[in-house]
Design a protein around this motif. Structure first.
Motif, short mmCIF file in Angstrom:
data_model
loop_
_atom_site.label_atom_id
_atom_site.label_comp_id
_atom_site.label_asym_id
_atom_site.label_seq_id
_atom_site.Cartn_x
_atom_site.Cartn_y
_atom_site.Cartn_z
N LEU A 136 0.83 -1.21 0.00
CA LEU A 136 0.00 0.00 0.00
C LEU A 136 0.86 1.25 0.00
O LEU A 136 0.53 2.25 -0.64
CB LEU A 136 -0.95 -0.01 1.20
N PHE A 137 1.99 1.23 0.72
CA PHE A 137 2.91 2.36 0.67
C PHE A 137 3.50 2.53 -0.73
O PHE A 137 3.63 3.64 -1.24
CB PHE A 137 4.05 2.20 1.69
N LEU A 138 3.87 1.41 -1.36
CA LEU A 138 4.40 1.50 -2.73
C LEU A 138 3.35 1.99 -3.71
O LEU A 138 3.66 2.72 -4.66
CB LEU A 138 4.93 0.14 -3.17
N LEU A 139 2.11 1.62 -3.50
CA LEU A 139 1.02 2.09 -4.36
C LEU A 139 0.73 3.57 -4.11
O LEU A 139 0.35 4.30 -5.03
CB LEU A 139 -0.24 1.27 -4.11
N ALA A 140 0.94 4.02 -2.88
CA ALA A 140 0.67 5.42 -2.56
C ALA A 140 1.64 6.36 -3.26
O ALA A 140 1.28 7.49 -3.58
CB ALA A 140 0.74 5.63 -1.05
N CYS A 141 2.88 5.92 -3.51
CA CYS A 141 3.88 6.80 -4.14
C CYS A 141 3.44 7.29 -5.52
O CYS A 141 3.42 8.49 -5.77
CB CYS A 141 5.22 6.09 -4.20
N PRO A 142 3.10 6.40 -6.48
CA PRO A 142 2.67 6.92 -7.78
C PRO A 142 1.37 7.70 -7.71
O PRO A 142 1.16 8.64 -8.48
CB PRO A 142 2.53 5.68 -8.67
#
Length: 78
Positions: free
Chosen positions: A46-52
């Motif tokens: 979810l953190f990686l998805l939040a970046c883009p």
């Protein structure tokens, strides 16, 4: 609410809005009680998805690359 009042009523104060809040709270409770290990395993993704998503939605507010006060069709004097 007065007839000339331009602000519409809040979506969350309607019966549908109250139902959506209760259904969301029940869903979050169910996820946290029955699937806590799955939720905690998904946190890094979810953190990686939040970046883009942050880059996509944040990019509209940058105004630093424009020439302030100058128009593009303005020709400099000779």
């Amino acid at each position: 609410m007065h007839p000339q009042d331009p602000t519409p009523p809040s979506r969350w104060r309607s019966p549908l809005g109250a139902f959506m809040l209760v259904a969301g709270a029940v869903g979050i409770y169910y996820l946290l009680t029955e699937h806590l290990t799955h939720v905690t395993q998904a946190i890094p993704y979810l953190f990686l998805l939040a970046c883009p998503l942050m880059h996509f939605f944040h990019g509209h507010g940058h105004h630093g690359h424009r020439d302030h006060g100058q128009r593009k069709d303005h020709t400099p004097p000779p």
